[in-house]
Design an enzyme around this catalytic site. Structure first.
Site, PDB file in Angstrom:
ATOM      1  N   HIS A   1      36.413   3.825   5.554  1.00 17.59           N
ATOM      2  CA  HIS A   1      36.690   2.671   6.522  1.00 17.59           C
ATOM      3  C   HIS A   1      38.226   2.498   6.479  1.00 17.59           C
ATOM      4  O   HIS A   1      38.992   2.628   5.599  1.00 17.59           O
ATOM      5  CB  HIS A   1      36.372   1.295   6.312  1.00 17.59           C
TER       6      HIS A   1
ATOM      7  N   ASP B   1      26.228   1.902   7.035  1.00 16.26           N
ATOM      8  CA  ASP B   1      27.346   2.285   7.916  1.00 16.26           C
ATOM      9  C   ASP B   1      27.838   3.777   7.581  1.00 16.26           C
ATOM     10  O   ASP B   1      28.601   4.318   8.133  1.00 16.26           O
ATOM     11  CB  ASP B   1      28.542   1.328   7.767  1.00 16.26           C
TER      12      ASP B   1
ATOM     13  N   HIS C   1      27.686   7.279  -0.535  1.00 18.51           N
ATOM     14  CA  HIS C   1      27.226   5.917  -0.540  1.00 18.51           C
ATOM     15  C   HIS C   1      26.200   5.497   0.537  1.00 18.51           C
ATOM     16  O   HIS C   1      26.029   6.305   1.475  1.00 18.51           O
ATOM     17  CB  HIS C   1      28.523   5.024  -0.270  1.00 18.51           C
TER      18      HIS C   1
ATOM     19  N   HIS D   1      28.138  -7.621   8.836  1.00 21.87           N
ATOM     20  CA  HIS D   1      27.244  -8.469   8.232  1.00 21.87           C
ATOM     21  C   HIS D   1      27.725  -9.864   7.726  1.00 21.87           C
ATOM     22  O   HIS D   1      28.051 -10.021   6.433  1.00 21.87           O
ATOM     23  CB  HIS D   1      26.531  -7.720   7.275  1.00 21.87           C
TER      24      HIS D   1
ATOM     25  N   TYR E   1      39.240  -6.885   2.794  1.00 20.82           N
ATOM     26  CA  TYR E   1      38.169  -5.923   2.313  1.00 20.82           C
ATOM     27  C   TYR E   1      37.662  -6.300   0.868  1.00 20.82           C
ATOM     28  O   TYR E   1      36.544  -6.410   0.474  1.00 20.82           O
ATOM     29  CB  TYR E   1      38.419  -4.623   2.697  1.00 20.82           C
TER      30      TYR E   1
ATOM     31  N   GLU F   1      24.669   2.826   2.004  1.00 19.00           N
ATOM     32  CA  GLU F   1      24.886   1.614   2.830  1.00 19.00           C
ATOM     33  C   GLU F   1      24.871   2.388   4.422  1.00 19.00           C
ATOM     34  O   GLU F   1      25.340   3.514   4.645  1.00 19.00           O
ATOM     35  CB  GLU F   1      26.024   0.975   2.967  1.00 19.00           C
TER      36      GLU F   1
ATOM     37  N   ASP G   1      33.606   3.191  -0.038  1.00 21.71           N
ATOM     38  CA  ASP G   1      34.085   1.913   0.514  1.00 21.71           C
ATOM     39  C   ASP G   1      35.308   1.295  -0.163  1.00 21.71           C
ATOM     40  O   ASP G   1      36.079   0.790   0.392  1.00 21.71           O
ATOM     41  CB  ASP G   1      32.922   1.118   0.413  1.00 21.71           C
TER      42      ASP G   1
ATOM     43  N   HIS H   1      30.347  -0.254  -4.495  1.00 22.89           N
ATOM     44  CA  HIS H   1      29.989  -1.573  -4.565  1.00 22.89           C
ATOM     45  C   HIS H   1      28.506  -1.664  -4.629  1.00 22.89           C
ATOM     46  O   HIS H   1      27.956  -2.639  -4.864  1.00 22.89           O
ATOM     47  CB  HIS H   1      30.456  -2.549  -3.891  1.00 22.89           C
TER      48      HIS H   1
HETATM   49 FE   LIG Z   1      29.125  -0.491   1.479  1.00 21.95          FE
HETATM   50 FE   LIG Z   2      31.065   0.827   4.447  1.00 19.19          FE
END
Ligand SMILES: [Fe+2]
Ligand SMILES: [Fe+2]
Ligand SMILES: [Zn+2]
Lengths: 397, 52
Positions: free
Chosen positions: A224, A82, A78, A24, A191, A80, A164, A145
């Site tokens: 990650h 991913d 989370h 992104h 990151y 999101e 994350d 986040h």
């Molecule tokens: Fe995220």
């Molecule tokens: Fe992520």
């Protein structure tokens, strides 16, 4: 991928995305990984999933340990995509009625992402869940986040699943900090700079809270990149340092240029800064990715922005970068502008206004040159650079 | 004076402190915040706040 044993009975069963280069709008030269964690206990539990396209790979990995249908609990730290993208495939496979634990905002956000009416179990900050031998504690980390973000901690193994936070976009043969060493730090910094910087004040509060709670970590397992097991406190300390944003004697001179004039000015300014003992580098906006420039900015005391005036405005890449940087809210920076122009020269005022809006300290109205900088104009750039360098020396002292 | 909590991120608006960064003076009641005031942490609009 083969499952990676993190601790006895606990496995990382996610996927490696070797070839993603644009996450992104964040450049991922080394790809990334989507980590998720299988806990083998009386209640078999999966923490987070992977990006949608990797859901089958995740299920294959789980199958190497246990039949996925035997999973009892799913935890979403989370929402999101991913990390949640694999949920529909997973829930379909293991049973749509299996409990899905998440924060209050997690339930809200998952419901916006997916139409399935899953068996959501909302957990509170500090809430606990027994898996049999192990007990989990949930820590809400809102806005770290996203509003839904939370951490899951295993009391007995002292493992933190940090979503994350503490992650890095890095795909490689190494799976743990002790296997890669210092080489992972630039990825962790990038990151932080591009995903978490704007929440630096919350990070500092969270670290205080965790210290107060006396939590000890045998390992920190992010969603990650590599897992921090050799020295988990090292990445926490690094986060504190990066969050504090103490300005160093470093300057980023970022610019774009049409016919080389703004470029020449950038070189002169950076050279003057270096003569003042400042680590200064010109960064051309169509040669350097915005996420790399942002990474350089973290510990820089000064951000100097250059643009030609084009059609009575700033150059599009400069606008792109200023928008990006504004959202990430860097603090404690000196800012200044330099511009070349043909006849109207609006760019400098626009940049100054933007930098002021970001609460940068503007220590000079900037340097403006018509068409091409010759000796006199280059001397002005030089003086400008020296002035900024001297101010940085004062700030560092 | 009542405090209000952001339902998105948990930030608490305390009228005693106001929101100086956002140009709101100490002593400003939540009701008196301008309509376009936003949560200083997450950017949520005023109607996403709940009474503490
Ligand atoms: Fe995220
Ligand atoms: Fe992520
Ligand atoms: Zn908020």
């Amino acid at each position: 991928m083969k499952p990676i044993e993190v601790a006895k009975g606990i496995y990382q069963v996610g996927a490696v995305d070797w070839n993603i280069r644009d996450f992104h709008g964040y450049s991922t030269y080394r790809g990334t990984t989507y980590n998720c964690y299988l806990i083998m206990d009386e209640k078999i539990t999966l923490i987070d999933t992977v990006k949608k396209e990797f859901a089958d790979e995740m299920l294959d990995n789980i199958s190497q340990i246990v039949d996925p249908k035997r999973i009892d609990y799913v935890i979403s730290n989370h929402t999101e995509m991913d990390h949640s993208g694999g949920l529909p495939r997973l829930m379909h496979k293991i049973g749509e009625d299996k409990p899905l634990f998440c924060s209050r905002m997690g339930q809200k956000n998952l419901s916006c992402h997916f139409e399935e009416k899953w068996n959501y179990r909302v957990v509170e900050n500090g809430g606990e869940l027994s898996l049999g031998k192990r007990n989990l504690v949930f820590l809400e980390t809102r806005m770290l986040h996203w509003p839904d973000s939370m951490f899951t901690y295993i009391k007995e193994d002292k493992l933190l699943f940090s979503s994350d936070a503490f992650g890095q976009h890095y795909a490689g043969p190494e799976k743990f900090d002790d296997e890669i060493g210092e080489a992972i730090i630039p990825h962790a910094l990038k990151y932080f700079a591009n995903i978490l910087l704007l929440y630096a004040p919350l990070i500092l509060k969270l670290v205080d809270k965790v210290t107060e709670m006396g939590l000890v970590f045998n390992a920190i397992c992010p969603d990650h990149g590599i897992i921090w097991r050799q020295d988990p406190n090292k990445i926490i300390k690094a986060y504190v340092e990066w969050s504090n944003q103490k300005p160093k004697r470093k300057a980023v001179v970022l610019y774009d240029t049409m016919w080389g004039s703004t470029g020449k000015m950038a070189e002169a300014i950076a050279a003057a800064l270096r003569e003042e003992g400042v680590d200064a580098r010109p960064m051309h906006l169509r040669s350097c990715h915005r996420s790399d420039i942002m990474t350089e900015i973290i510990d820089a005391g000064a951000v100097i922005v250059g643009s030609p005036t084009i059609n009575n405005g700033i150059f599009p890449t400069v606008g792109d970068f200023l928008t990006y940087m504004k959202g990430l809210k860097p603090q404690n920076k000196i800012g200044a502008a330099f511009c070349s122009y043909g006849w109207s020269g609006e760019a400098m005022e626009i940049i100054n206004r933007e930098l002021e809006g970001m609460k940068f300290e503007l220590i000079d109205p900037g340097v403006k040159v018509q068409f091409v900088p010759h000796k006199e104009a280059l001397e002005a750039c030089y003086q400008f650079g020296r002035k900024i360098g001297q101010r940085l020396a004062v700030l560092e002292a | 004076m009542e405090r209000y909590v952001c339902s998105v991120c948990g930030y608490t608006y305390d009228p005693v402190q106001g929101d100086p960064e956002g140009g709101v003076k100490p002593g400003t009641r939540f009701q008196d915040l301008p309509d376009d005031w936003r949560c200083p942490v997450c950017g949520a609009a005023k109607d996403l706040f709940e009474k503490e």
